[in-house]
Enzyme design. Structure first.
Site, PDB file in Angstrom:
ATOM      1  N   LYS A  39      -1.842  -5.614   3.611  1.00 24.55           N
ATOM      2  CA  LYS A  39      -1.607  -6.337   2.360  1.00 24.55           C
ATOM      3  C   LYS A  39      -0.978  -7.699   2.633  1.00 24.55           C
ATOM      4  O   LYS A  39      -1.261  -8.673   1.926  1.00 24.55           O
ATOM      5  CB  LYS A  39      -0.725  -5.498   1.440  1.00 24.55           C
ATOM      6  CG  LYS A  39      -1.334  -4.128   1.135  1.00 24.55           C
ATOM      7  CD  LYS A  39      -0.378  -3.258   0.352  1.00 24.55           C
ATOM      8  CE  LYS A  39      -0.845  -1.819   0.318  1.00 24.55           C
ATOM      9  NZ  LYS A  39      -0.784  -1.166   1.646  1.00 24.55           N
ATOM     10  N   ASP A  80       5.393  -2.136  -1.369  1.00 18.31           N
ATOM     11  CA  ASP A  80       4.606  -0.942  -1.072  1.00 18.31           C
ATOM     12  C   ASP A  80       5.498  -0.063  -0.189  1.00 18.31           C
ATOM     13  O   ASP A  80       5.400  -0.107   1.035  1.00 18.31           O
ATOM     14  CB  ASP A  80       3.313  -1.332  -0.357  1.00 18.31           C
ATOM     15  CG  ASP A  80       2.346  -0.166  -0.237  1.00 18.31           C
ATOM     16  OD1 ASP A  80       1.594   0.068  -1.187  1.00 18.31           O
ATOM     17  OD2 ASP A  80       2.366   0.525   0.802  1.00 18.31           O
ATOM     18  N   CYS A 103       0.553   5.047  -1.856  1.00 15.60           N
ATOM     19  CA  CYS A 103      -0.675   5.791  -1.542  1.00 15.60           C
ATOM     20  C   CYS A 103      -0.434   7.278  -1.782  1.00 15.60           C
ATOM     21  O   CYS A 103      -0.901   8.123  -1.020  1.00 15.60           O
ATOM     22  CB  CYS A 103      -1.136   5.524  -0.114  1.00 15.60           C
ATOM     23  SG  CYS A 103       0.054   5.962   1.159  1.00 15.60           S
TER      24      CYS A 103
END
Length: 442
Positions: free
Chosen positions: A101, A163, A216
């Site tokens: 990312k 994240d 995720c």
């Protein structure tokens, strides 16, 4: 509620990003096709492709070796697109390794932008830096600090990507053991860490700025409940996201306006993405002490800080000029010499990073004998067109493969180095010994 997209792919496959300018995309695709790969555009970004035929592992392709593609799960491509940073802007990536990312953010902000990739783990930091170097992303700087204690000025970032470490339930198809490892009370430390990271990231976000939160996992406690925490406790406001084409979506109670990827039906990882806006009335401008249940989050390994480097010496850009380096192609910023290493420091780094903070800019090469010896993979500063007197231009993938396997090649070139090209695609730098090419990529 099922919010399916009929354009979702029917079968699993590998996806990747093209790491190049729009004008070079056809050339990179031509190199892939020349090695037998077949692929199709992803519908959600012009940078992304979906692999249809893989005659050998994609990671072993010439395009991957020279940093022109980055293999990435298609769901993982969504957070940078959701954050949607403006060209030339600056972005903080709080938990960056391996750099999937981070690198996509660098593509979106462009050569005049700036991305700071922070990775708490020293081992994973090495992977992050290696990937950013291979991808020639000069606008990325890296550091290693605990994400919940990043020593940055409060309210200084207009765009933040978070994240965080998560249970990874969305990867269960590839990694079945995650469902065994992260169940029940074992998940609670992760939830606590995520809240610490959210709290600190909110404190670093400027009023009016945007923060994307992604995982995720399919665990509600790490997704929808964290969104409610960010709104109720941190004063962030949810910005509804428009679903990206090419996926099948789910929506659970409390997740309105966020994106939950149905991994199985999307031929991708299960994934969750939420986008926030920080209003001027947000309550979390200053970090608060964590409650006892959140006080000891699990470490991701490694030390929190890197060894402090000696003060660097600024080099004039013209000192870099050579057959394999055009300093006019550098983005705005400074060129610094640390020992014998030459590094590039993006312009916005000086404005955003405190003077005593430890971080590292992109490696350009080594300085010896009064000149720059560019890193072999430094293609970003190669002249835009090959010069007959200073460039080795190869026409077939087999010629490139032979050179990389150690076979020597005689040329009529003079000097100590040459630019390596595949047709009209710049690749990097090779050494010359009496006209014979020596490829020493690392």
């Amino acid at each position: 509620m099922d919010t399916s997209e009929t354009t979702a792919p029917a079968a699993a496959g590998r996806s990747f990003r093209l790491l190049c300018s729009p004008e070079d995309m056809p050339r990179v695709e031509a190199l892939l096709r020349a090695q037998g790969y077949r692929f199709a555009p992803e519908p959600f970004s012009p940078f992304c492709r979906r692999l249809l035929h893989e005659p050998r592992p994609l990671g072993a392709s010439l395009a991957a070796f020279f940093g022109y593609i980055y293999i990435q799960d298609r769901s993982s491509m969504l957070p940078p697109l959701a954050l949607d940073p403006a060209e030339g802007s600056s972005v903080l990536d709080v938990c960056a390794s391996p750099g999937s990312k981070t690198g996509f953010l660098a593509q979106l902000v462009g050569r005049s932008g700036f991305v700071l990739g922070n990775e708490p783990s020293r081992a994973r930091l090495a992977t992050l830096r290696a990937n950013m170097h291979a991808c020639n992303l000069l606008s990325v700087a890296t550091c290693t600090h605990e994400g919940q204690a990043l020593p940055l000025r409060p309210g200084s970032w207009q765009a933040i990507q978070l994240d965080p470490p998560c249970s990874g339930w969305g990867t269960a198809e590839k990694h079945p053991r995650v469902m065994e490892l992260w169940q029940g009370e074992k998940v609670q430390p992760l939830v606590g860490l995520q809240r610490l990271l959210l709290r600190h990231a909110t404190s670093l976000l400027a009023p009016g700025g945007k923060l994307v939160y992604s995982t995720c996992t399919t665990n509600v406690a790490e997704n929808e409940e964290q969104v409610r925490f960010a709104e109720a406790e941190l004063g962030l406001e949810r910005l509804p996201l428009t679903p990206f084409p090419g996926f099948v979506w789910e929506e659970l109670p409390g997740g309105e306006g966020t994106l939950r990827v149905d991994g199985r039906r999307s031929a991708a990882q299960g994934f969750y993405v939420a986008l926030f806006h920080k209003p001027y009335s947000a309550v979390a401008d200053t970090p608060e002490p964590a409650p006892p249940s959140e006080a000891r989050p699990p470490r991701r390994g490694g030390k929190a800080h890197a060894r402090r480097e000696q003060p660097g010496q600024e080099l004039p850009r013209e000192a870099l000029a050579g057959p394999c380096c055009d300093p006019a192609l550098l983005p705005p910023g400074r060129v610094m010499l640390y020992g014998d290493q030459v590094r590039f420091l993006p312009e916005d780094a000086g404005r955003l990073l405190p003077p005593d903070m430890i971080w590292q800019g992109a490696l350009l090469g080594k300085f010896a004998g009064g000149r720059l010896h560019p890193a072999p993979r430094l293609r970003a500063l190669l002249p835009r067109r090959p010069d007959a007197g200073t460039a080795l231009v190869l026409d077939s993938p087999d010629e490139l493969t032979a050179l990389l396997s150690g076979q020597s090649r005689r040329t009529e070139l003079e000097g100590r180095e040459a630019a390596l090209w595949w047709q009209d695609l710049p690749l990097g730098r090779v050494s010359l010994k009496q006209g014979r090419v020596v490829a020493t990529f690392s």
